[in-house]
Design a protein around this motif. Structure first.
Motif, PDB file in Angstrom:
ATOM      1  N   PRO A  25       0.802  -1.225   0.000  1.00  0.00           N
ATOM      2  CA  PRO A  25       0.000   0.000   0.000  1.00  0.00           C
ATOM      3  C   PRO A  25       0.837   1.279   0.000  1.00  0.00           C
ATOM      4  O   PRO A  25       0.414   2.291  -0.532  1.00  0.00           O
ATOM      5  CB  PRO A  25      -0.829  -0.086   1.276  1.00  0.00           C
ATOM      6  CG  PRO A  25      -0.630  -1.446   1.825  1.00  0.00           C
ATOM      7  CD  PRO A  25       0.501  -2.093   1.105  1.00  0.00           C
ATOM      8  N   SER A  26       2.028   1.229   0.546  1.00  0.00           N
ATOM      9  CA  SER A  26       2.860   2.437   0.574  1.00  0.00           C
ATOM     10  C   SER A  26       3.509   2.715  -0.776  1.00  0.00           C
ATOM     11  O   SER A  26       4.163   3.732  -0.947  1.00  0.00           O
ATOM     12  CB  SER A  26       3.948   2.297   1.639  1.00  0.00           C
ATOM     13  OG  SER A  26       4.840   1.251   1.287  1.00  0.00           O
ATOM     14  N   ALA A  39     -12.130   8.818 -11.062  1.00  0.00           N
ATOM     15  CA  ALA A  39     -11.988   7.424 -10.647  1.00  0.00           C
ATOM     16  C   ALA A  39     -10.684   7.195  -9.889  1.00  0.00           C
ATOM     17  O   ALA A  39     -10.585   6.266  -9.096  1.00  0.00           O
ATOM     18  CB  ALA A  39     -12.064   6.506 -11.852  1.00  0.00           C
ATOM     19  N   ALA A  40      -9.678   8.032 -10.115  1.00  0.00           N
ATOM     20  CA  ALA A  40      -8.430   7.937  -9.355  1.00  0.00           C
ATOM     21  C   ALA A  40      -8.556   8.603  -7.993  1.00  0.00           C
ATOM     22  O   ALA A  40      -8.021   8.115  -7.004  1.00  0.00           O
ATOM     23  CB  ALA A  40      -7.289   8.576 -10.140  1.00  0.00           C
ATOM     24  N   LEU A  41      -9.275   9.721  -7.929  1.00  0.00           N
ATOM     25  CA  LEU A  41      -9.398  10.445  -6.664  1.00  0.00           C
ATOM     26  C   LEU A  41     -10.345   9.777  -5.674  1.00  0.00           C
ATOM     27  O   LEU A  41     -10.110   9.802  -4.468  1.00  0.00           O
ATOM     28  CB  LEU A  41      -9.871  11.880  -6.925  1.00  0.00           C
ATOM     29  CG  LEU A  41      -8.895  12.783  -7.660  1.00  0.00           C
ATOM     30  CD1 LEU A  41      -9.551  14.119  -7.966  1.00  0.00           C
ATOM     31  CD2 LEU A  41      -7.624  12.970  -6.860  1.00  0.00           C
ATOM     32  N   ALA A  42     -11.420   9.178  -6.177  1.00  0.00           N
ATOM     33  CA  ALA A  42     -12.426   8.594  -5.287  1.00  0.00           C
ATOM     34  C   ALA A  42     -11.864   7.507  -4.372  1.00  0.00           C
ATOM     35  O   ALA A  42     -12.080   7.560  -3.157  1.00  0.00           O
ATOM     36  CB  ALA A  42     -13.606   8.072  -6.098  1.00  0.00           C
ATOM     37  N   THR A  47     -10.622   5.317   0.723  1.00  0.00           N
ATOM     38  CA  THR A  47      -9.774   4.252   1.269  1.00  0.00           C
ATOM     39  C   THR A  47      -8.301   4.683   1.189  1.00  0.00           C
ATOM     40  O   THR A  47      -7.496   4.057   0.507  1.00  0.00           O
ATOM     41  CB  THR A  47      -9.975   2.925   0.506  1.00  0.00           C
ATOM     42  OG1 THR A  47      -9.737   3.155  -0.885  1.00  0.00           O
ATOM     43  CG2 THR A  47     -11.367   2.367   0.707  1.00  0.00           C
ATOM     44  N   PRO A  48      -7.920   5.755   1.910  1.00  0.00           N
ATOM     45  CA  PRO A  48      -6.562   6.292   1.795  1.00  0.00           C
ATOM     46  C   PRO A  48      -5.479   5.317   2.257  1.00  0.00           C
ATOM     47  O   PRO A  48      -4.332   5.436   1.824  1.00  0.00           O
ATOM     48  CB  PRO A  48      -6.591   7.540   2.680  1.00  0.00           C
ATOM     49  CG  PRO A  48      -7.712   7.312   3.626  1.00  0.00           C
ATOM     50  CD  PRO A  48      -8.721   6.494   2.877  1.00  0.00           C
ATOM     51  N   ARG A  53      -0.499   7.415  -3.520  1.00  0.00           N
ATOM     52  CA  ARG A  53      -0.715   8.628  -4.317  1.00  0.00           C
ATOM     53  C   ARG A  53      -1.875   8.426  -5.283  1.00  0.00           C
ATOM     54  O   ARG A  53      -2.200   7.317  -5.657  1.00  0.00           O
ATOM     55  CB  ARG A  53       0.514   8.956  -5.181  1.00  0.00           C
ATOM     56  CG  ARG A  53       1.816   9.120  -4.454  1.00  0.00           C
ATOM     57  CD  ARG A  53       1.911  10.505  -3.827  1.00  0.00           C
ATOM     58  NE  ARG A  53       3.189  10.723  -3.216  1.00  0.00           N
ATOM     59  CZ  ARG A  53       3.523  10.347  -1.988  1.00  0.00           C
ATOM     60  NH1 ARG A  53       2.677   9.680  -1.262  1.00  0.00           N
ATOM     61  NH2 ARG A  53       4.699  10.630  -1.492  1.00  0.00           N
ATOM     62  N   ALA A  54      -2.432   9.557  -5.731  1.00  0.00           N
ATOM     63  CA  ALA A  54      -3.392   9.561  -6.836  1.00  0.00           C
ATOM     64  C   ALA A  54      -2.985  10.679  -7.790  1.00  0.00           C
ATOM     65  O   ALA A  54      -2.592  11.760  -7.356  1.00  0.00           O
ATOM     66  CB  ALA A  54      -4.814   9.790  -6.339  1.00  0.00           C
TER      67      ALA A  54
END
Length: 76
Positions: A25-26, A39-42, A47-48, A53-54
């Motif tokens: 995830p990192s 779709a990348a930002l949502a 679910t950060p 990154r996005a």
């Protein structure tokens, strides 16, 4: 709040990469342009913990600003 389709798709893709040992995830980034920018930002918003990154290429992230900047169309 119910997850939207982009959130579920992004989370599913990252979970698959993590479970296969391809990434962690990192180290996962998600990118998209236009509707794909949203779709990348949502997924990063909801679910950060799953993404590092996005990258949003000309995506819509503020609907109010979008509506206020659209030039009215006149019939021809």
């Amino acid at each position: 709040m119910t997850a939207t389709r982009p959130v579920r798709a992004g989370a599913s893709g990252s979970a698959s990469a993590i479970s296969k040992g391809i990434a962690g995830p990192s180290r996962i980034a998600i990118m998209g342009g236009s509707c794909g920018g949203y779709a990348a930002l949502a997924p990063l918003t909801f679910t950060p913990e799953k993404f590092a990154r996005a990258i949003d290429l000309v995506g819509t992230f503020n609907l109010v600003t979008l509506i206020n900047t659209i030039v009215p169309q006149t019939p021809t």
